[in-house]
Design an enzyme around this catalytic site. Structure first.
Site, PDB file in Angstrom:
ATOM      1  N   ASP A 154     -78.526  62.230 -39.543  1.00  0.00           N
ATOM      2  CA  ASP A 154     -77.908  63.556 -40.284  1.00  0.00           C
ATOM      3  C   ASP A 154     -76.549  63.521 -40.288  1.00  0.00           C
ATOM      4  OD1 ASP A 154     -77.658  65.938 -41.321  1.00  0.00           O
ATOM      5  OD2 ASP A 154     -78.292  67.141 -39.471  1.00  0.00           O
ATOM      6  N   ASP A 368     -74.317  64.134 -48.614  1.00  0.00           N
ATOM      7  CA  ASP A 368     -75.222  64.608 -47.446  1.00  0.00           C
ATOM      8  C   ASP A 368     -76.514  63.727 -47.628  1.00  0.00           C
ATOM      9  OD1 ASP A 368     -76.224  66.046 -45.263  1.00  0.00           O
ATOM     10  OD2 ASP A 368     -77.366  67.535 -46.493  1.00  0.00           O
TER      11      ASP A 368
END
Ligand SMILES: *[C@@H]1O[C@H](CO)[C@@H](O)[C@H](O)[C@H]1NC(C)=O
Length: 489
Positions: A154, A368
């Protein structure tokens, strides 16, 4: 007869000259292989293997101790008996939560909410990402001897954590839950350690002088427990000692499958920051098409590399400076300037719609790993979409959209389709030309393909993983730049 032909030439010139140069240039196109979603349920090999066996097959080691290199599995590799349409529906639902959560995280920071006390923690209301965050998983061995654990990779968070026995509350995960009582390398972090004080929402168990952590997510999910030091094992036995991890005894939420999360954001507590002294501050990943695992012909796999090897491909990369939000240390900001469609610069994209306001922490563009569909500030999206529609003259526009997509085409019965090119332009001159499968994706079994970007009113624009597919994305923390290497999985 010379006079009339000169007149004709002058007339032609008079007609042509006032036209903008762009109109005279043909639209640049690329060929898209238009394969609709398969109607058959997919059962991937990974799902039928046990986690520990996978650890071996997912491991790859280049023999260089200055580099950690390993494979990533997509969430869908663990799906059982779902059809491609089911998987897409789930992905889009998760994605809405993720994109919304990233924006609300910043909104909360901007509003400077006072930390609230919750079970002894000074916990900001939002200090992490929302439900089901993350699309790509990595196999990490935790402790000594190592327990194989599946963790979400992440870029949107920092703290490394996993579920730990004994559980006050644990959700169902893939594989065995790590038990620190069986690990020789597990050690508590004491309350005065700088890393403990670095926690956003840390605490102290004074009786044991042991650091406590808590991460609360936007949807009410939470993980809490001991903040500890542990050895992590990557690849075939590459061990990294003394990584500070959250050992969560109380975990509630929707982190389906993964036992924890490997935070690789820019903050102090993230995995790359923690190992920076030994491996440097850089890492890179290559995310392959999420549907490639169900295409038997594909041998490409997603990988992530930390250390010296992370920037090895940099010679072919287009770099742009890495930006930072003073209000949010975690995210990787880039300075996106605009787009080209069909070889022509898209007009009407205002830079101010994509710029971060450092005073408020609002706006800007981040890269992201956990968001799938790129979200652009709505006026920017509208300009790019209109340019695409205008250039895609040979494609039959479907009435209506699909989910969050508002521009879809009926490519039923067509095998190879010419589609306008799409590129992103970044500060520093980097141009990232996307392959067509990164922006025109199949959404059903009957040949509907959608322009796979969307508008957002959340202020924050996000470059998602569908648009990053096939590139090696280099997060060069040492050089403070982000690079894109095409065709590099
Ligand atoms: C797509 O076009 C084909 C003809 O090429 C037609 O038969 C089909 O109904 C169309 N699909 C939709 C969803 O409109």
């Amino acid at each position: 007869m010379a006079f009339p032909s000169t007149l004709l030439l002058l007339l032609i010139a008079a007609v042509l000259l006032p036209l903008p140069a762009a109109l005279c240039k043909p639209t640049r196109t690329l060929s898209l292989l238009a394969t609709p979603l398969s109607p058959d349920p997919v059962t991937t090999p990974a799902a039928s293997q046990s986690l520990d066996q996978q650890q071996l097959s997912l491991a790859a080691h280049d023999g260089n101790a200055s580099t950690l290199h390993f494979r990533l599995a997509h969430r869908e590799d663990f799906a059982l008996n779902a059809t491609a349409s089911d998987l897409l529906a789930h992905l889009l639902a998760r994605d809405a939560a993720r994109a919304g959560g990233l924006s609300s995280l910043l909104a909360a920071v901007g509003n400077a909410t006072r930390p609230r006390r919750r079970g002894g923690f000074a916990a900001p209301l939002l200090s992490g990402l929302p439900q089901g965050s993350g699309e790509y998983f990595v196999q990490v061995g935790v402790g000594t001897p190592a327990t194989a654990s599946l963790m979400v990779l992440d870029t949107g968070s920092d703290v490394v954590w996993l579920q730990c026995a004994p559980c006050r509350h644990c959700y169902a995960q893939s594989g065995r839950i790590f038990d620190p009582r069986r690990s020789r390398s597990y050690a508590a972090v004491d309350c005065v350690a700088p890393i403990c004080r670095g926690l956003n929402s840390g605490g102290c168990d004074r009786r044991r002088n042991s650091c406590l952590y808590q991460v609360a997510y936007g949807d009410g999910s939470v993980t809490a427990g001991d903040f500890a030091s542990e050895t992590l094992t990557f690849a075939r036995g590459t061990r990294v000692a003394r990584v500070a991890i959250g050992c969560g005894h109380d975990n509630e939420g929707l982190f389906i499958a993964a036992g924890g999360l490997l935070g690789v954001g820019r903050g102090k507590l993230s995995f790359p920051t923690q190992i920076a002294r030994r491996y440097g501050r850089s890492f890179s990943y290559c995310l392959v098409d999420r549907t490639s695992s169900v295409k038997p012909t594909s041998t490409r796999s997603s990988t992530v590399t930390f250390g010296a090897g992370a920037v090895a491909a940099a010679a072919r990369a287009s770099f742009t400076p890495m930006g930072r939000n003073p209000k949010m240390a975690t995210f990787y900001y880039v300075h996106l300037l605009g787009f080209s469609v069909g070889g022509a610069r898209v007009r009407g994209v205002s830079e101010s719609d994509l710029r971060l306001n450092p005073a408020t922490g609002r706006g800007g563009v981040i890269l992201d790993s956990g968001t799938s569909v790129t979200r652009l500030a709505r006026p920017v999206y509208a300009a790019v979409r209109d340019a695409f529609r205008g250039a895609a003259v040979g494609l039959r526009l479907s009435p209506g959209g699909f989910s969050l997509f508002d521009t879809c085409y009926n490519l039923s019965g067509r095998r190879v389709v010419k589609v306008p090119t799409l590129s992103m332009h970044f500060a520093g001159g980097a141009e990232v030309a996307l392959p067509p499968e990164n922006y025109l994706i199949p959404v059903d079994t009957s040949g509907t393909f959608c322009f796979a970007l969307a508008g957002t009113d959340g202020g924050l624009s996000i470059i998602g993983n569908i648009q990053q597919q096939g590139f090696r994305v280099v997060f060069d923390g040492d050089g403070q730049r982000v690079g894109f290497v095409p065709k590099s999985c």
